[in-house]
Design an enzyme around this catalytic site. Sequence first.
Site, PDB file in Angstrom:
ATOM      1  N   HIS A 146     102.455  26.130  -6.467  1.00 53.34           N
ATOM      2  CA  HIS A 146     101.068  26.476  -6.939  1.00 53.34           C
ATOM      3  C   HIS A 146     101.421  27.106  -8.258  1.00 53.34           C
ATOM      4  O   HIS A 146     102.197  27.932  -8.164  1.00 53.34           O
ATOM      5  CB  HIS A 146     100.132  27.259  -6.054  1.00 53.34           C
ATOM      6  N   ASP A 162      96.329  21.956   0.344  1.00 53.51           N
ATOM      7  CA  ASP A 162      96.025  20.452   0.584  1.00 53.51           C
ATOM      8  C   ASP A 162      97.109  20.118   1.522  1.00 53.51           C
ATOM      9  O   ASP A 162      97.214  19.024   1.982  1.00 53.51           O
ATOM     10  CB  ASP A 162      96.568  19.658  -0.832  1.00 53.51           C
TER      11      ASP A 162
HETATM   12  N1  CMC Z   1     107.944  20.015  -4.933  1.00 52.98           N
HETATM   13  C1  CMC Z   1     109.297  20.077  -5.354  1.00 52.98           C
HETATM   14  N2  CMC Z   1     109.434  20.927  -6.446  1.00 52.98           N
HETATM   15  C2  CMC Z   1     108.586  21.546  -6.985  1.00 52.98           C
HETATM   16  C3  CMC Z   1     107.154  21.256  -6.325  1.00 52.98           C
HETATM   17  C4  CMC Z   1     107.202  20.727  -5.261  1.00 52.98           C
HETATM   18  N3  CMC Z   1     105.855  20.502  -4.784  1.00 52.98           N
HETATM   19  N4  CMC Z   1     106.379  22.370  -7.161  1.00 52.98           N
HETATM   20  C5  CMC Z   1     107.067  22.934  -8.002  1.00 52.98           C
HETATM   21  N5  CMC Z   1     108.521  22.732  -7.956  1.00 52.98           N
HETATM   22  C6  CMC Z   1     109.605  22.855  -8.752  1.00 52.98           C
HETATM   23  C7  CMC Z   1     109.384  22.310 -10.297  1.00 52.98           C
HETATM   24  O1  CMC Z   1     110.352  21.265 -10.234  1.00 52.98           O
HETATM   25  C8  CMC Z   1     110.203  23.776 -10.717  1.00 52.98           C
HETATM   26  O2  CMC Z   1     111.368  23.684 -10.769  1.00 52.98           O
HETATM   27  P1  CMC Z   1     112.228  23.987 -11.873  1.00 52.98           P
HETATM   28  O3  CMC Z   1     112.211  25.556 -12.137  1.00 52.98           O
HETATM   29  O4  CMC Z   1     113.917  23.849 -11.404  1.00 52.98           O
HETATM   30  O5  CMC Z   1     112.342  23.048 -13.192  1.00 52.98           O
HETATM   31  C9  CMC Z   1     109.485  24.903 -10.149  1.00 52.98           C
HETATM   32  O6  CMC Z   1     109.101  24.646  -8.844  1.00 52.98           O
HETATM   33  C10 CMC Z   1     108.209  25.666 -10.786  1.00 52.98           C
HETATM   34  O7  CMC Z   1     107.269  24.319 -10.808  1.00 52.98           O
HETATM   35  P2  CMC Z   1     106.401  24.139 -12.045  1.00 52.98           P
HETATM   36  O8  CMC Z   1     106.231  22.592 -12.046  1.00 52.98           O
HETATM   37  O9  CMC Z   1     106.986  24.821 -13.373  1.00 52.98           O
HETATM   38  O10 CMC Z   1     105.123  24.841 -11.831  1.00 52.98           O
HETATM   39  P3  CMC Z   1     103.779  24.409 -12.199  1.00 52.98           P
HETATM   40  O11 CMC Z   1     102.910  25.785 -12.074  1.00 52.98           O
HETATM   41  O12 CMC Z   1     103.643  23.757 -13.548  1.00 52.98           O
HETATM   42  O13 CMC Z   1     103.089  23.505 -11.328  1.00 52.98           O
HETATM   43  C11 CMC Z   1     102.023  22.476  -9.357  1.00 52.98           C
HETATM   44  C12 CMC Z   1     102.208  23.761 -10.014  1.00 52.98           C
HETATM   45  C13 CMC Z   1     100.817  22.569  -8.178  1.00 52.98           C
HETATM   46  C14 CMC Z   1     101.278  21.285 -10.267  1.00 52.98           C
HETATM   47  C15 CMC Z   1     103.198  21.953  -8.646  1.00 52.98           C
HETATM   48  O14 CMC Z   1     103.691  22.968  -7.709  1.00 52.98           O
HETATM   49  C16 CMC Z   1     103.192  20.378  -8.018  1.00 52.98           C
HETATM   50  O15 CMC Z   1     103.264  19.482  -8.714  1.00 52.98           O
HETATM   51  N6  CMC Z   1     102.762  20.596  -6.546  1.00 52.98           N
HETATM   52  C17 CMC Z   1     102.703  19.382  -5.890  1.00 52.98           C
HETATM   53  C18 CMC Z   1     101.407  18.980  -6.218  1.00 52.98           C
HETATM   54  C19 CMC Z   1     100.086  19.916  -5.629  1.00 52.98           C
HETATM   55  O16 CMC Z   1     100.196  20.143  -4.264  1.00 52.98           O
HETATM   56  N7  CMC Z   1      99.117  20.203  -6.143  1.00 52.98           N
HETATM   57  C20 CMC Z   1      98.039  21.028  -5.472  1.00 52.98           C
HETATM   58  C21 CMC Z   1      97.890  22.204  -5.859  1.00 52.98           C
HETATM   59  S1  CMC Z   1      96.593  23.355  -4.777  1.00 52.98           S
HETATM   60  C22 CMC Z   1      95.206  22.525  -4.989  1.00 52.98           C
HETATM   61  C23 CMC Z   1      94.479  22.254  -6.589  1.00 52.98           C
HETATM   62  O17 CMC Z   1      94.712  23.388  -6.976  1.00 52.98           O
HETATM   63  O18 CMC Z   1      94.208  21.519  -6.629  1.00 52.98           O
END
Ligand code: CMC
Length: 436
Positions: free
Chosen positions: A313, A371
């Site tokens: 998140h 989720d």
């Molecule tokens: N699986 C694997 N790696 C992950 C995941 C994941 N679910 N989430 C983040 N990472 C890794 C990402 O690759 C990055 O790694 P590195 O630093 O080595 O590049 C690190 O963790 C930080 O992630 P980020 O993408 O910079 O984080 P963000 O804040 O931009 O993204 C997120 C947040 C929710 C989009 C992401 O965690 C994600 O895609 N999660 C899966 C989708 C999901 O469950 N979304 C629902 C969110 S809660 C309900 C809502 O708000 O709608």
Amino acid sequence: MKISDNKATISFSNGDPSFEMPVYKGSIGPDVIDIRKLYGQTGMFTYDPGFLSTASCQSAITYIDGDKGELLYRGYPIEQLATNCDFMDTCHLLMYGDLPSVQKKKEFTHIVTHHTMVNEQMQFFMRGFRRDAHPMAVLTGLVGGLSAFYHDSTDINNAEHRDISAIRLIAKMPTMVAMAYKYGIGQPYVYPKNDLSYAGNFLRMMFGTPCEEYVVNPVLEKALDRIFILHADHEQNASTSTVRLCGSSGTNPFAAIAAGVACLWGPAHGGANEACLNMLGEIQRNGGVEKVGEFITQVKDKNSGVKLMGFGHRVYKNYDPRAKLMQETCNEVLAELGLENDPLFKLAKALEKIALEDDYFVSRKLYPNVDFYSGIVQRAIGIPVNLFTGIFAMARTVGWIAQLNEMIADPEYKIGRPRQLFTGSVRRDVPAADKR
Ligand code: CMC
């Protein structure tokens, strides 16, 4: 918003004069630096794609402490609201700032209940969609379409219009979500019934038929109500910011909420519950719990493009408090339906256990989000996977409206207009057609 004694100064290594900016304090949470005069004074913008360090507004509705894993609606912890209140209390709280008295709740529930029917003409509007259309495609259209049916509540600058459109949206979302479902499976629409609760009425519109009486199961009703509470608001997330930005142009509330529905659909946001259940199904088909290790290895390989859906998140760097409550509800629903051995639930627990111990997830502070378990609950209730995000949209509608109305009442409200760092071609002349 209080001005702090502290001030921020930005200085430049090229000798340009430095610039001082005021700092504001909220009631809790990080202070903010007011950069509004930066461009006028220095000719420079700030650069923050993804809004990693940018507060886009002031708000008194929802507070998240991502490090602690805390979520407050108007100051009340989500755990207390989920345990001691229902969705109607939560709607009143988010929209009007406080929990309703017994009398106020009666009045509020009455007015919501008596706006649940949609214009009969919407049935014919529905017929334009393919039967196999994704419910989120249908919902985006239907919500936007409300502005074509309710002309008396489209003026965003009129407080009465805002009030009635808010009630209409909260009241009619369940009816429209259920209609999208019934249309897809070819069953007759079931009209709302006023003596049922918000969640009970939705269950009946989804699973009832005109052929027999539908009896609402109180455990499932309570579970659904909790899903609604947990998804009701989440401060300035992507869809809420979309609603605010869309509404900032002065468009009507139905159009602004339709924009929120469209944004929510994406798998990084509300679409994650659908994506999460599809992921669990895929692992199950490929060998189940035995294959969890292999799947986690794939997730950790950056070249695989595979993510552990329902994990991670932008704000929570701790266990999402909604995920804990959802797991509790999951146990209750599965026990009620005799599905304690549900293979997907077992798989989700195994995945969670491994991920929470794995350095990849620990070092990045990736925890289950709401989720991760909500899809299992919804599937057990009988809600089809492609409707999960529609349920999220139904619940989030009140949050979107509360945020939209807060923005309109804010004296600092302006049309949203971000700027950019331009990296394209500098000025050039159009060559003749034979020289291109
Ligand atoms: N699986 C694997 N790696 C992950 C995941 C994941 N679910 N989430 C983040 N990472 C890794 C990402 O690759 C990055 O790694 P590195 O630093 O080595 O590049 C690190 O963790 C930080 O992630 P980020 O993408 O910079 O984080 P963000 O804040 O931009 O993204 C997120 C947040 C929710 C989009 C992401 O965690 C994600 O895609 N999660 C899966 C989708 C999901 O469950 N979304 C629902 C969110 S809660 C309900 C809502 O708000 O709608």
